[in-house]
Scaffold this motif. Structure first.
Motif, mmCIF file in Angstrom:
data_model
loop_
_atom_site.group_PDB
_atom_site.id
_atom_site.type_symbol
_atom_site.label_atom_id
_atom_site.label_comp_id
_atom_site.label_asym_id
_atom_site.label_seq_id
_atom_site.Cartn_x
_atom_site.Cartn_y
_atom_site.Cartn_z
ATOM 1 N N ALA A 105 9.032 8.496 3.927
ATOM 2 C CA ALA A 105 8.332 9.131 2.809
ATOM 3 C C ALA A 105 7.113 9.882 3.319
ATOM 4 N N SER A 106 6.764 10.931 2.597
ATOM 5 C CA SER A 106 5.555 11.695 2.843
ATOM 6 C C SER A 106 4.531 11.238 1.807
ATOM 7 N N LEU A 107 3.388 10.755 2.280
ATOM 8 C CA LEU A 107 2.386 10.179 1.384
ATOM 9 C C LEU A 107 1.105 10.995 1.385
ATOM 10 N N ASP A 108 0.603 11.261 0.198
ATOM 11 C CA ASP A 108 -0.703 11.880 0.006
ATOM 12 C C ASP A 108 -1.615 10.741 -0.442
ATOM 13 N N LEU A 109 -2.575 10.364 0.404
ATOM 14 C CA LEU A 109 -3.411 9.185 0.175
ATOM 15 C C LEU A 109 -4.834 9.573 -0.196
ATOM 16 N N ARG A 110 -5.388 8.885 -1.203
ATOM 17 C CA ARG A 110 -6.773 9.062 -1.590
ATOM 18 C C ARG A 110 -7.424 7.680 -1.642
ATOM 19 N N TRP A 111 -8.251 7.427 -0.643
ATOM 20 C CA TRP A 111 -8.948 6.149 -0.528
ATOM 21 C C TRP A 111 -10.217 6.264 -1.351
ATOM 22 N N SER A 112 -10.610 5.205 -2.033
ATOM 23 C CA SER A 112 -11.762 5.238 -2.932
ATOM 24 C C SER A 112 -13.058 5.652 -2.244
ATOM 25 N N GLU A 113 -13.099 5.605 -0.957
ATOM 26 C CA GLU A 113 -14.302 5.989 -0.219
ATOM 27 C C GLU A 113 -14.412 7.504 -0.012
ATOM 28 N N GLY A 114 -13.591 8.285 -0.714
ATOM 29 C CA GLY A 114 -13.643 9.739 -0.586
ATOM 30 C C GLY A 114 -12.818 10.269 0.574
#
Length: 148
Positions: A105-114
């Motif tokens: 899978a190709s994942l676009d990740l957004r961690w809460s730390e910006g």
């Protein structure tokens, strides 16, 4: 007797149509489980937390810390294409937009730390993100992302 070739032809067309639709769904659809492990990394001389032993080589190769301990974890299931969110603990969360890829899978990740990152993962092969300083302590948070 003329009806038999006609019925056979119709049956063959229906079978091919069902097969073609299955193939398209197989490429577009699917289901994945994503696990994320929040790691507190520092130079406290504490070694590697036993629960992280299977990832110790990867962590030591990528980062220059001598201590790695699990600070939180979570997982989510995602229908592809789709999205999910993981609460990791310590006020941290991870939002994921996922699309199918040839072998994973190709994942676009957004961690809460910006922190925003894109990665392609294969099942069982972890992706690692370096993160922010640990508030009120030495070291940094790291994030292991594993496609199951």
């Amino acid at each position: 007797m003329k009806r038999l070739p006609c019925i056979t032809t119709i049956w063959l067309i229906l079978c091919l149509t069902c097969f073609a639709q299955t193939e398209v769904r197989g490429q577009d659809g699917g289901h994945i489980k994503v696990q994320a492990i929040l790691v507190a990394a520092s130079n406290d001389g504490g070694g590697v937390d036993g629960s992280l032993n299977r990832y110790a080589g990867t962590l030591k190769r990528l980062f220059r810390f001598d201590t790695y301990r699990k600070a939180g974890q979570g997982s989510t299931s995602i229908d592809l294409p789709g999205s999910g969110k993981i609460k990791l603990g310590k006020g941290q969360s991870l939002s994921i937009d996922a699309k199918p890829d040839k072998k994973g899978a190709s994942l676009d990740l957004r961690w809460s730390e910006g922190i925003h990152a894109r990665m392609k993962l294969k099942p069982g092969k972890p992706g690692v993100l370096g993160g922010p300083k640990i508030k009120g302590g030495d070291g940094n948070y790291l994030l292991l992302v594993i496609l199951e």
